[in-house]
Design a protein around this motif. Structure first.
Motif, PDB file in Angstrom:
ATOM      1  N   ASP A 125     -45.574   0.796  32.930  1.00 11.21           N
ATOM      2  CA  ASP A 125     -45.842  -0.574  33.349  1.00 11.21           C
ATOM      3  C   ASP A 125     -47.158  -1.036  32.734  1.00 11.21           C
ATOM      4  O   ASP A 125     -48.140  -0.281  32.676  1.00 11.21           O
ATOM      5  CB  ASP A 125     -45.915  -0.673  34.878  1.00 11.21           C
ATOM      6  N   ALA A 126     -47.183  -2.266  32.271  1.00 15.26           N
ATOM      7  CA  ALA A 126     -48.358  -2.801  31.579  1.00 15.26           C
ATOM      8  C   ALA A 126     -49.618  -2.755  32.444  1.00 15.26           C
ATOM      9  O   ALA A 126     -50.726  -2.680  31.905  1.00 15.26           O
ATOM     10  CB  ALA A 126     -48.079  -4.235  31.133  1.00 15.26           C
ATOM     11  N   ALA A 129     -52.287   0.134  31.824  1.00 16.00           N
ATOM     12  CA  ALA A 129     -53.053   0.201  30.573  1.00 16.00           C
ATOM     13  C   ALA A 129     -54.537  -0.064  30.830  1.00 16.00           C
ATOM     14  O   ALA A 129     -54.901  -0.868  31.691  1.00 16.00           O
ATOM     15  CB  ALA A 129     -52.505  -0.799  29.566  1.00 16.00           C
ATOM     16  N   VAL A 159     -44.761   0.135  26.528  1.00 15.93           N
ATOM     17  CA  VAL A 159     -45.539  -0.527  27.580  1.00 15.93           C
ATOM     18  C   VAL A 159     -44.995  -1.932  27.758  1.00 15.93           C
ATOM     19  O   VAL A 159     -44.888  -2.703  26.803  1.00 15.93           O
ATOM     20  CB  VAL A 159     -47.034  -0.561  27.213  1.00 15.93           C
ATOM     21  N   ASP A 160     -44.639  -2.255  29.011  1.00 14.49           N
ATOM     22  CA  ASP A 160     -44.080  -3.579  29.304  1.00 14.49           C
ATOM     23  C   ASP A 160     -44.202  -3.824  30.798  1.00 14.49           C
ATOM     24  O   ASP A 160     -44.556  -2.915  31.563  1.00 14.49           O
ATOM     25  CB  ASP A 160     -42.612  -3.647  28.868  1.00 14.49           C
ATOM     26  N   ASP A 161     -43.863  -5.022  31.206  1.00 15.57           N
ATOM     27  CA  ASP A 161     -43.854  -5.382  32.632  1.00 15.57           C
ATOM     28  C   ASP A 161     -42.542  -4.849  33.222  1.00 15.57           C
ATOM     29  O   ASP A 161     -41.486  -5.436  32.998  1.00 15.57           O
ATOM     30  CB  ASP A 161     -43.963  -6.899  32.784  1.00 15.57           C
TER      31      ASP A 161
END
Length: 167
Positions: A125-126, A129, A159-161
């Motif tokens: 999940d972003a 980071a 990496v993403d929402d």
């Protein structure tokens, strides 16, 4: 279910696998032994950190019987629609505890990509980071601390929402 108490410095198979995997990937980690916790908020209190700083590693089953790891902040939940869109599939599910153990070599509550018996793809999940995070360390009664960006790089994580607020 009663969880085993920490081993007081004795070798622990899951923790040893985590350490070896981190060394092989050049990851600097810290592993802390701690009393058993019965919830994520309790673990955060024991460690003196916020629940958001504990990252849950969820092993997720695809319809073709392969798996992936989803790294989700402790104060959030996995968003199935978001994760399916990022992975590009129509169906994902959490496996039962026996399948999760077979897929990773770790029991639920201790799962971490490091030292897993299979190198499944990692989706982070972003929100993790740029932070130092705590996560499972391969055995009950232990927590792993690592720089999230270094972990993401070491595993080539996407990496993403992929999360949503807890309901």
């Amino acid at each position: 279910m009663t969880l085993p108490e920490p081993s007081l410095g004795q070798p622990v198979e899951g923790v040893d696998r985590v350490r070896a995997a981190a060394a092989a990937r050049g990851l600097e980690i810290e592993i802390r032994e701690r009393p058993a916790a019965h919830s994520l908020p309790e673990a955060a209190a024991i460690l003196g950190i916020r629940p958001a700083d504990i990252v849950k590693t969820l092993v997720v089953k695809r319809s073709d019987d392969t798996y992936l790891f989803a790294l989700i902040p402790g104060d959030r939940a996995i968003s199935w629609p978001k994760l399916r869109a990022v992975v590009g599939v129509n169906k994902l599910q959490l496996p039962d505890p026996q399948r999760a153990l077979a897929a990773t070599g770790y029991e639920r509550g201790t799962i971490v990509p490091l030292g897993s018996t299979h190198d499944w793809p990692v989706y982070a999940d972003a929100q993790i980071a740029g932070r130092r995070i705590a996560m499972g360390a391969g055995a009950h009664g232990y927590s792993l601390f690592v720089d999230a960006d270094a972990l993401i790089q070491a595993y080539g994580a996407t990496v993403d929402d992929i999360s949503q607020p807890l309901e």
